[in-house]
Design a protein around this motif. Sequence first.
Motif, PDB file in Angstrom:
ATOM      1  N   PHE A 212      54.782  16.095  56.253  1.00  0.00           N
ATOM      2  CA  PHE A 212      54.224  16.178  54.903  1.00  0.00           C
ATOM      3  C   PHE A 212      55.331  15.965  53.870  1.00  0.00           C
ATOM      4  CE2 PHE A 212      55.312  20.669  55.517  1.00  0.00           C
ATOM      5  CZ  PHE A 212      55.850  21.021  54.293  1.00  0.00           C
ATOM      6  N   SER A 213      54.953  15.279  52.805  1.00  0.00           N
ATOM      7  CA  SER A 213      55.958  14.896  51.816  1.00  0.00           C
ATOM      8  C   SER A 213      55.966  15.858  50.641  1.00  0.00           C
ATOM      9  CB  SER A 213      55.701  13.475  51.336  1.00  0.00           C
ATOM     10  OG  SER A 213      54.312  13.229  51.289  1.00  0.00           O
ATOM     11  N   ASP A 214      54.827  16.017  50.030  1.00  0.00           N
ATOM     12  CA  ASP A 214      54.756  16.957  48.919  1.00  0.00           C
ATOM     13  C   ASP A 214      53.294  17.292  48.688  1.00  0.00           C
ATOM     14  OD1 ASP A 214      55.518  18.611  46.857  1.00  0.00           O
ATOM     15  OD2 ASP A 214      56.950  17.182  46.036  1.00  0.00           O
ATOM     16  N   GLY A 215      53.044  17.996  47.631  1.00  0.00           N
ATOM     17  CA  GLY A 215      51.673  18.382  47.341  1.00  0.00           C
ATOM     18  C   GLY A 215      51.694  19.412  46.253  1.00  0.00           C
ATOM     19  N   SER A 216      50.678  20.226  46.206  1.00  0.00           N
ATOM     20  CA  SER A 216      50.599  21.206  45.128  1.00  0.00           C
ATOM     21  C   SER A 216      50.559  22.619  45.680  1.00  0.00           C
ATOM     22  CB  SER A 216      49.339  20.973  44.291  1.00  0.00           C
ATOM     23  OG  SER A 216      49.411  19.720  43.675  1.00  0.00           O
ATOM     24  N   PHE A 217      51.072  23.506  44.864  1.00  0.00           N
ATOM     25  CA  PHE A 217      51.043  24.912  45.216  1.00  0.00           C
ATOM     26  C   PHE A 217      50.497  25.693  44.034  1.00  0.00           C
ATOM     27  CE2 PHE A 217      53.060  29.112  44.951  1.00  0.00           C
ATOM     28  CZ  PHE A 217      52.613  29.666  46.147  1.00  0.00           C
ATOM     29  N   VAL A 218      49.550  26.575  44.326  1.00  0.00           N
ATOM     30  CA  VAL A 218      48.961  27.374  43.264  1.00  0.00           C
ATOM     31  C   VAL A 218      48.923  28.832  43.705  1.00  0.00           C
ATOM     32  CG1 VAL A 218      46.880  27.834  41.895  1.00  0.00           C
ATOM     33  CG2 VAL A 218      47.489  25.474  42.460  1.00  0.00           C
ATOM     34  N   TYR A 219      49.352  29.699  42.804  1.00  0.00           N
ATOM     35  CA  TYR A 219      49.183  31.128  43.058  1.00  0.00           C
ATOM     36  C   TYR A 219      48.599  31.775  41.807  1.00  0.00           C
ATOM     37  CZ  TYR A 219      50.173  36.066  43.692  1.00  0.00           C
ATOM     38  OH  TYR A 219      50.051  37.427  43.785  1.00  0.00           O
ATOM     39  N   ILE A 220      47.471  32.427  41.987  1.00  0.00           N
ATOM     40  CA  ILE A 220      46.859  33.139  40.861  1.00  0.00           C
ATOM     41  C   ILE A 220      47.041  34.634  41.140  1.00  0.00           C
ATOM     42  CG2 ILE A 220      44.780  33.400  39.443  1.00  0.00           C
ATOM     43  CD1 ILE A 220      45.491  30.490  39.786  1.00  0.00           C
ATOM     44  N   PRO A 221      47.763  35.309  40.235  1.00  0.00           N
ATOM     45  CA  PRO A 221      48.033  36.727  40.492  1.00  0.00           C
ATOM     46  C   PRO A 221      46.794  37.606  40.355  1.00  0.00           C
ATOM     47  CG  PRO A 221      49.173  35.961  38.501  1.00  0.00           C
ATOM     48  CD  PRO A 221      48.343  34.830  38.985  1.00  0.00           C
ATOM     49  N   LYS A 222      46.949  38.836  40.768  1.00  0.00           N
ATOM     50  CA  LYS A 222      45.858  39.819  40.744  1.00  0.00           C
ATOM     51  C   LYS A 222      45.184  39.876  39.388  1.00  0.00           C
ATOM     52  CE  LYS A 222      47.332  43.040  44.261  1.00  0.00           C
ATOM     53  NZ  LYS A 222      47.955  44.299  44.597  1.00  0.00           N
ATOM     54  N   GLY A 223      43.880  39.857  39.386  1.00  0.00           N
ATOM     55  CA  GLY A 223      43.116  40.091  38.169  1.00  0.00           C
ATOM     56  C   GLY A 223      43.174  38.980  37.133  1.00  0.00           C
ATOM     57  N   VAL A 224      43.776  37.841  37.484  1.00  0.00           N
ATOM     58  CA  VAL A 224      43.916  36.770  36.487  1.00  0.00           C
ATOM     59  C   VAL A 224      42.822  35.716  36.685  1.00  0.00           C
ATOM     60  CG1 VAL A 224      45.353  34.834  35.741  1.00  0.00           C
ATOM     61  CG2 VAL A 224      46.374  37.076  36.157  1.00  0.00           C
ATOM     62  N   ARG A 225      42.206  35.375  35.574  1.00  0.00           N
ATOM     63  CA  ARG A 225      41.289  34.250  35.582  1.00  0.00           C
ATOM     64  C   ARG A 225      42.079  33.061  35.052  1.00  0.00           C
ATOM     65  NH1 ARG A 225      35.699  33.887  35.939  1.00  0.00           N
ATOM     66  NH2 ARG A 225      35.141  31.792  35.269  1.00  0.00           N
TER      67      ARG A 225
ATOM     68  N   ARG B  51      50.317  18.160  51.126  1.00  0.00           N
ATOM     69  CA  ARG B  51      50.145  19.535  51.609  1.00  0.00           C
ATOM     70  C   ARG B  51      49.821  20.399  50.399  1.00  0.00           C
ATOM     71  NH1 ARG B  51      50.315  21.393  57.105  1.00  0.00           N
ATOM     72  NH2 ARG B  51      49.606  23.514  56.723  1.00  0.00           N
ATOM     73  N   THR B  52      48.675  21.004  50.408  1.00  0.00           N
ATOM     74  CA  THR B  52      48.300  21.827  49.269  1.00  0.00           C
ATOM     75  C   THR B  52      47.996  23.242  49.742  1.00  0.00           C
ATOM     76  OG1 THR B  52      47.438  19.950  48.047  1.00  0.00           O
ATOM     77  CG2 THR B  52      46.613  22.099  47.390  1.00  0.00           C
ATOM     78  N   LEU B  53      48.470  24.185  48.974  1.00  0.00           N
ATOM     79  CA  LEU B  53      48.245  25.589  49.309  1.00  0.00           C
ATOM     80  C   LEU B  53      47.842  26.330  48.042  1.00  0.00           C
ATOM     81  CD1 LEU B  53      48.485  27.976  51.346  1.00  0.00           C
ATOM     82  CD2 LEU B  53      50.921  28.075  50.786  1.00  0.00           C
ATOM     83  N   ILE B  54      46.688  26.969  48.093  1.00  0.00           N
ATOM     84  CA  ILE B  54      46.219  27.722  46.926  1.00  0.00           C
ATOM     85  C   ILE B  54      45.924  29.161  47.352  1.00  0.00           C
ATOM     86  CG2 ILE B  54      44.427  27.918  45.145  1.00  0.00           C
ATOM     87  CD1 ILE B  54      44.029  24.906  45.339  1.00  0.00           C
ATOM     88  N   ILE B  55      46.565  30.093  46.652  1.00  0.00           N
ATOM     89  CA  ILE B  55      46.348  31.505  46.948  1.00  0.00           C
ATOM     90  C   ILE B  55      45.736  32.165  45.724  1.00  0.00           C
ATOM     91  CG2 ILE B  55      47.419  33.656  47.787  1.00  0.00           C
ATOM     92  CD1 ILE B  55      48.168  31.294  49.543  1.00  0.00           C
ATOM     93  N   ALA B  56      44.583  32.759  45.885  1.00  0.00           N
ATOM     94  CA  ALA B  56      43.986  33.527  44.787  1.00  0.00           C
ATOM     95  C   ALA B  56      44.061  34.999  45.176  1.00  0.00           C
ATOM     96  CB  ALA B  56      42.544  33.107  44.553  1.00  0.00           C
ATOM     97  N   ASP B  57      44.893  35.727  44.440  1.00  0.00           N
ATOM     98  CA  ASP B  57      45.088  37.141  44.752  1.00  0.00           C
ATOM     99  C   ASP B  57      43.854  37.943  44.316  1.00  0.00           C
ATOM    100  OD1 ASP B  57      46.330  39.506  45.573  1.00  0.00           O
ATOM    101  OD2 ASP B  57      48.303  38.799  44.898  1.00  0.00           O
ATOM    102  N   GLU B  58      43.862  39.226  44.577  1.00  0.00           N
ATOM    103  CA  GLU B  58      42.682  40.050  44.338  1.00  0.00           C
ATOM    104  C   GLU B  58      42.118  39.881  42.922  1.00  0.00           C
ATOM    105  OE1 GLU B  58      43.499  44.082  45.399  1.00  0.00           O
ATOM    106  OE2 GLU B  58      44.149  43.531  47.416  1.00  0.00           O
ATOM    107  N   ASP B  59      40.797  39.828  42.843  1.00  0.00           N
ATOM    108  CA  ASP B  59      40.078  39.767  41.555  1.00  0.00           C
ATOM    109  C   ASP B  59      40.482  38.580  40.684  1.00  0.00           C
ATOM    110  OD1 ASP B  59      38.606  42.311  41.796  1.00  0.00           O
ATOM    111  OD2 ASP B  59      40.615  43.176  41.769  1.00  0.00           O
ATOM    112  N   SER B  60      40.978  37.517  41.262  1.00  0.00           N
ATOM    113  CA  SER B  60      41.364  36.364  40.434  1.00  0.00           C
ATOM    114  C   SER B  60      40.345  35.235  40.596  1.00  0.00           C
ATOM    115  CB  SER B  60      42.761  35.882  40.817  1.00  0.00           C
ATOM    116  OG  SER B  60      42.729  35.292  42.103  1.00  0.00           O
ATOM    117  N   HIS B  61      40.515  34.238  39.746  1.00  0.00           N
ATOM    118  CA  HIS B  61      39.564  33.123  39.758  1.00  0.00           C
ATOM    119  C   HIS B  61      40.302  31.836  39.420  1.00  0.00           C
ATOM    120  CE1 HIS B  61      36.743  30.280  37.984  1.00  0.00           C
ATOM    121  NE2 HIS B  61      35.790  30.871  38.663  1.00  0.00           N
ATOM    122  N   VAL B  62      40.032  30.772  40.152  1.00  0.00           N
ATOM    123  CA  VAL B  62      40.640  29.487  39.822  1.00  0.00           C
ATOM    124  C   VAL B  62      39.702  28.335  40.178  1.00  0.00           C
ATOM    125  CG1 VAL B  62      41.846  29.284  42.047  1.00  0.00           C
ATOM    126  CG2 VAL B  62      42.714  28.035  40.055  1.00  0.00           C
TER     127      VAL B  62
END
Lengths: 482, 246
Positions: free
Chosen positions: A188-201, A222-233
């Motif tokens: 894999f060469s590149d891609g996107s990474f997303v992290y949404i912290p707790k409680g964040v919309r 390669r894409t990785l998206i993490i939505a932490d507790e109570d978040s929205h994306v």
Amino acid sequence: MSKDQKIIDQAISREYEYGFVTDIEQDIIPPGLNEDVVRIISDKKNEPKWLLDWRLKAFKRWKKMKNPNWSMLNYPDIDYQQISYYSAPKAKKKLKSLDEVDPEILKTYDKLGIPIEEQKMLSNVAVDAVFDSVSITTTFKEELEKAGVIFCSFSEAVHNHPDIIKKYLGSVVPTADNYFSALNSAVFSDGSFVYIPKGVRCPMELSTYFRINASNTGQFERTLIIADEDSHVSYLEGCTAPMRDENQLHAAVVELVALKNAEIKYSTVQNWYPGDPKTGKGGIYNFVTKRGTCLGDNSKISWTQVETGSALTWKYPGCILKGDGSVGEFYSVALSNNFQQADTGTKMVHIGKNTKSTIISKGISAGKGQNTYRGGVKIMKNAENARNYSQCDSILLGDKCGAHTFPYIDVRNPSAQMEHEASTSRIGEDQLFYCNQRGISTEDAVSMIVNGFCKEVFNELPMEFAVEAQKLMEVSLEGSVG
Amino acid sequence: MLIIKDLHASIDDKKILNGINLSIKPGELHAIMGRNGSGKSTLANIIAGREDYEIESGSILFNGKDLLDQSPEDRALDGIFMSFQYPVVIPGVNNTYFLKAALNSKLKHQGLKEINAVDFMSLIREKLKQVDMNEKYLSRAVNDGFSGGEKKRNEILQMLTLEPTLSILDETDSGLDIDALKIVAKGVNNFRSKERSFLAITHYQRLLDYMKPDFIHVLIDGEIVKSGNSELAKELEEKGYSWLEK
């Protein structure tokens, strides 16, 4: 009938609008794949050792695996030694602003109708523009930072957020999940990474435009998206690629993780080059692995895809419903025109109690296109009161195309409620005549009827994407009928 | 306005029309009556341009132009409208959107500016009243989930909106209860004018109690065997069709 056929032929003979090549210097590894290539990629990206080891492990597994042949797709064997696995515009120096971006690249985006500068100023969309394999620029970063949202290229995340990457990379799609995920994990060469912290919309819709540019270069995002507790994306992925004679390989991996009460909405509009309309030559081979895990209770992952491009589409975005009360959704429109083949669907695995999944799939076949829905719904032993609703509709335009439906249902808990509906129809001559009699041309009527057919899915798309999707459908099959 | 001369037509080698002659002038309402299978709907569909039929001989002139050369959409744009016997369902296509597309297609053809959403809504609200239709039908998909009567009213709504010069009403009375029939007939009657002509196709005299035809033609085995004024309808009601058969 013959008149309609003429209109189809005209529509089919339309040139791919986005077929152009940007002339910029590129840094390309010569074709071929071996351990050294994996090392070079890792080295070029200045990666830590753990990631190189991870890649090498994946490569070892891949070498032992075989190209899957269970799909309805028909294509010649891919020679993986003929493909170059890395291509990046030659980086002259670190870019501070858009002004420093190669004007040729900016022009490319212009032609695609994605003026980044304008987007930066006018729209509320943050764009992580992936040009071939390296992210050029990320806009809206500061605004997102304020909200605590991390949205950056995968390579950056490896350096800046190694703990999160280590924890989740490969946790949803294991390296050896399938042939193409193993290949992707190695190169894999590149891609996107997303992290949404707790409680964040997330304050805006996140969007990535992919573009395959260098000739004969596979693109392995390669894409990785993490939505932490109570978040929205809500994440949007849109793609176009220039015209090519060689079949370009694309094997992306997308992993989503939704923690407790979190929601991820992932939307794709894909209109890569489908190949020459008359001969089927060229076109993108799209082998994608997309999967999300609803890890926490009451979390939700929703996939929406509009697939109108590529010569081959092999794609089954799925949801692992681990958390109790979690929800998985899959809304899909797949169009195969001319020589296009699509084998797409979803996989919903119910593990937690009271989990719910919805599948709405709309397949459109025109020209000599072959469209397959392949979907799996699995209710595990402990998934009390799981519910699934599946609806797979296919519409045929013309008499040389095909639609196929393969639903796999595996229920291991008797409390499950399953509903499955399927239909296949030809676009009705009665419908066309009715529209004609009201003064609406056959071309407009077909696009109207097909858009009506897709409506349930388009309704799930964010506004600007819904408009784009409708336009795409019009361009892709104005007047196809039989 | 419409002149049909010695029209012979067949479908799948089965002869359906055996030399139809018919002339409709502006402002006239003609009724065609006959049993099932007499060729009434075939005649309507041929005028509207459905391609399933083989035209063996004869001609149809509409405002002096040869109609048989034209596509169904061109005929529609030139002012021919057919209210369908079985209106078609188009899932997912909004009724308002459909109607607006049809109207704009016509306006464009006439070299006029397309109507904007606001003007269209006020236009359509006024037309809705004329056929006693609820506004909720506008937000539904075209004929989707409509009852038989609602579909027919929707057809008349389209007619009122598109303002054709020749309206073909193909069994518009079938499947209507008496109240709905009255509403539909009222819609048509209000729409009648010196310039507009109508061709109503029906089994029953019932429809003609509410719409006064200028001429009635009896169709048997693809031929007009008798023409007359509204008295003829009453005669048919009493005697049936058999006395006209050869």
